[in-house]
Design an enzyme around this catalytic site. Structure first.
Site, PDB file in Angstrom:
ATOM      1  N   LYS A 127      19.736 101.375  38.891  1.00  0.00           N
ATOM      2  CA  LYS A 127      20.845 102.061  38.228  1.00  0.00           C
ATOM      3  C   LYS A 127      20.431 102.745  36.937  1.00  0.00           C
ATOM      4  CE  LYS A 127      24.715  99.972  40.444  1.00  0.00           C
ATOM      5  NZ  LYS A 127      25.992  99.315  40.401  1.00  0.00           N
TER       6      LYS A 127
ATOM      7  N   LYS B 269      22.223 101.460  50.750  1.00  0.00           N
ATOM      8  CA  LYS B 269      23.528 100.853  51.025  1.00  0.00           C
ATOM      9  C   LYS B 269      24.660 101.845  50.740  1.00  0.00           C
ATOM     10  CE  LYS B 269      25.146  98.637  46.861  1.00  0.00           C
ATOM     11  NZ  LYS B 269      25.915  97.598  46.282  1.00  0.00           N
TER      12      LYS B 269
ATOM     13  N   LYS C  55      30.027 102.763  46.178  1.00  0.00           N
ATOM     14  CA  LYS C  55      31.185 103.524  45.699  1.00  0.00           C
ATOM     15  C   LYS C  55      30.797 104.606  44.696  1.00  0.00           C
ATOM     16  CE  LYS C  55      33.071  99.361  43.790  1.00  0.00           C
ATOM     17  NZ  LYS C  55      32.018  98.813  42.926  1.00  0.00           N
TER      18      LYS C  55
HETATM   19  N1  AQP Z   1      27.415  98.529  51.275  1.00  0.00           N
HETATM   20  C1  AQP Z   1      27.760  97.262  51.107  1.00  0.00           C
HETATM   21  N2  AQP Z   1      27.649  96.390  52.136  1.00  0.00           N
HETATM   22  C2  AQP Z   1      27.989  95.098  51.970  1.00  0.00           C
HETATM   23  N3  AQP Z   1      28.471  94.576  50.816  1.00  0.00           N
HETATM   24  C3  AQP Z   1      28.628  95.406  49.779  1.00  0.00           C
HETATM   25  N4  AQP Z   1      29.073  95.231  48.530  1.00  0.00           N
HETATM   26  C4  AQP Z   1      29.026  96.404  47.864  1.00  0.00           C
HETATM   27  N5  AQP Z   1      28.544  97.364  48.664  1.00  0.00           N
HETATM   28  C5  AQP Z   1      28.281  96.785  49.865  1.00  0.00           C
HETATM   29  C6  AQP Z   1      29.549  93.963  48.011  1.00  0.00           C
HETATM   30  O1  AQP Z   1      30.815  94.156  47.407  1.00  0.00           O
HETATM   31  C7  AQP Z   1      30.941  93.237  46.321  1.00  0.00           C
HETATM   32  C8  AQP Z   1      31.394  93.956  45.104  1.00  0.00           C
HETATM   33  O2  AQP Z   1      30.381  94.823  44.679  1.00  0.00           O
HETATM   34  P1  AQP Z   1      30.446  95.498  43.269  1.00  0.00           P
HETATM   35  O3  AQP Z   1      31.369  96.618  43.325  1.00  0.00           O
HETATM   36  O4  AQP Z   1      30.758  94.502  42.236  1.00  0.00           O
HETATM   37  O5  AQP Z   1      29.000  95.973  42.988  1.00  0.00           O
HETATM   38  P2  AQP Z   1      28.005  96.741  43.857  1.00  0.00           P
HETATM   39  O6  AQP Z   1      27.300  95.796  44.735  1.00  0.00           O
HETATM   40  O7  AQP Z   1      27.153  97.492  42.901  1.00  0.00           O
HETATM   41  O8  AQP Z   1      28.904  97.700  44.749  1.00  0.00           O
HETATM   42  P3  AQP Z   1      28.819  99.264  44.918  1.00  0.00           P
HETATM   43  O9  AQP Z   1      29.884  99.696  45.861  1.00  0.00           O
HETATM   44  O10 AQP Z   1      27.439  99.699  45.235  1.00  0.00           O
HETATM   45  O11 AQP Z   1      29.246  99.746  43.505  1.00  0.00           O
HETATM   46  P4  AQP Z   1      28.505 100.702  42.554  1.00  0.00           P
HETATM   47  O12 AQP Z   1      28.422 102.004  43.245  1.00  0.00           O
HETATM   48  O13 AQP Z   1      29.365 100.721  41.361  1.00  0.00           O
HETATM   49  O14 AQP Z   1      27.164 100.105  42.280  1.00  0.00           O
HETATM   50  C9  AQP Z   1      29.601  92.543  46.132  1.00  0.00           C
HETATM   51  O15 AQP Z   1      29.656  91.272  46.737  1.00  0.00           O
HETATM   52  C10 AQP Z   1      28.660  93.449  46.868  1.00  0.00           C
HETATM   53  O16 AQP Z   1      27.542  92.745  47.334  1.00  0.00           O
END
Ligand code: AQP
Length: 330
Positions: A112, A200, A203
């Site tokens: 990040k 992955k 969002k």
């Molecule tokens: N693609 C994914 N597949 C499975 N699990 C996922 N999680 C996120 N993306 C996937 C799980 O969702 C929970 C919350 O995640 P988060 O929003 O706190 O952080 P993150 O993992 O960084 O999610 P994003 O969507 O990728 O957000 P951004 O873009 O802000 O970094 C966690 O349990 C995560 O594992």
């Protein structure tokens, strides 16, 4: 007494199908059996230079989506992280037992910090908050002293650091907090980007076609699935060498509540066009039902967040005081 579980989702953007399959679906499965504390991580979202208006919207959307997906506010405690000041207070104490070396080894920070860079007077800025994110995450967890933390695979490293920090804190300050164990879903722990299935689904992906958002118009989501990157073989089977196909099989299996092998058997004699059409239809139908519920719950979220915060605050403050006394500041 039911075992405690803590989990949350960062309010950095619109929730994706990855968040649902990898995190929320698991929470719903667990809500009858565990005493669950589920929050919207708005403090964590600030590590990304997010527009305040968007953050405000995201927070509400996530809380409403928790409910629309099937979490029941009578069974679980739902709240906004920033409503409980103990998260920020404990965060500071945790940073004092966290080493900079440990934080710089976190792969999420490495990934990040390449993307979340702000230019100010020609200088690149990486927020300190992004660096200490895992310390706040540890504080979020320790405050409720849970036995388990459901996470997707990408958060496993942070949780391992949290276990280490709890161990260190217990030893140094003679405390007895649980070393929380991860619960990682068997299916869909890492849903992939539709446009780059090596990565992955996320969002904050800048490419809108890479992610299915839970609030996407269902027909838009259908079209995104038709555009998903696969490969040129046109044969459907489970293989790590076919990440695009594997991703679609996984999405289908998860939304149909079947296992991956059943999903593979179902598509064995079909081609990629049929695969995408069927996965697209299942996703479309899922979103239609979800969004109908979403519109119904929108009016009730403020009350639910208020009640959830009252309950969470009581436990968080008790545990914070215990730690403050042990650290010698109370
Ligand atoms: N693609 C994914 N597949 C499975 N699990 C996922 N999680 C996120 N993306 C996937 C799980 O969702 C929970 C919350 O995640 P988060 O929003 O706190 O952080 P993150 O993992 O960084 O999610 P994003 O969507 O990728 O957000 P951004 O873009 O802000 O970094 C966690 O349990 C995560 O594992």
């Amino acid at each position: 007494m039911k075992e405690k579980v803590v989990t949350g989702i960062t309010a950095t953007g619109k929730l994706t199908l990855g968040n649902y399959i990898g995190a929320i679906k698991n929470m719903i499965k667990m809500q009858n059996e565990y005493d669950m504390y589920i929050f919207v991580a708005d403090l964590h979202a600030l590590t990304t230079y997010i527009d305040p208006k968007i953050l405000k919207e995201n927070k509400k959307n996530i809380l409403a989506l928790y409910l629309a997906c099937g979490l029941d506010a009578n069974k679980v405690t739902l709240f906004y992280q920033s409503d409980i000041s103990a998260h920020s207070e404990l965060n500071w104490l945790i940073t004092t037992i966290t080493n900079t070396g440990e934080l710089s080894r976190m792969t999420q920070f490495k990934d990040k910090s390449q993307n979340i860079v702000k230019q100010e007077n020609g200088t690149e800025m990486i927020p300190t908050g992004l660096f200490v994110y895992p310390a706040l995450m540890a504080a979020d967890i320790i405050l409720y002293n849970p036995k388990y933390v459901p996470v997707g695979i990408d958060q496993k490293q942070h949780l391992e650091l949290c276990q280490k920090l709890v161990k260190r804190m217990n030893k140094k300050y003679n405390l007895d907090f649980n070393e929380p164990r991860p619960i990682i879903p068997q299916l869909g722990a890492k849903i992939k980007s539709l446009q780059n299935p090596e990565n992955k689904m996320s969002k904050s992906d800048k490419n809108e076609n890479a992610s299915i958002y839970l609030l996407d118009k269902p027909e838009v989501a259908y079209k995104k699935i038709q555009k998903a990157i696969t490969d040129s073989e046109n044969k459907i089977y489970i293989s790590e060498d076919k990440p695009g196909v594997l991703n679609l099989l996984t999405i289908y299996a998860s939304l149909k509540n079947i296992n991956l092998e059943e999903s593979e058997r179902y598509f064995k004699d079909k081609d990629y066009k049929e695969l995408k059409e069927e996965v697209g239809s299942v996703v479309k139908e899922f979103l239609e039902q979800l969004q109908e519920k979403y519109n119904k719950v929108l009016n009730s979220i403020d009350e639910i967040a208020k009640n959830g915060a009252n309950k969470a605050r009581e436990i968080a403050n008790q545990n914070l005081l215990k730690i403050q006394k042990a650290f010698g500041i109370k």
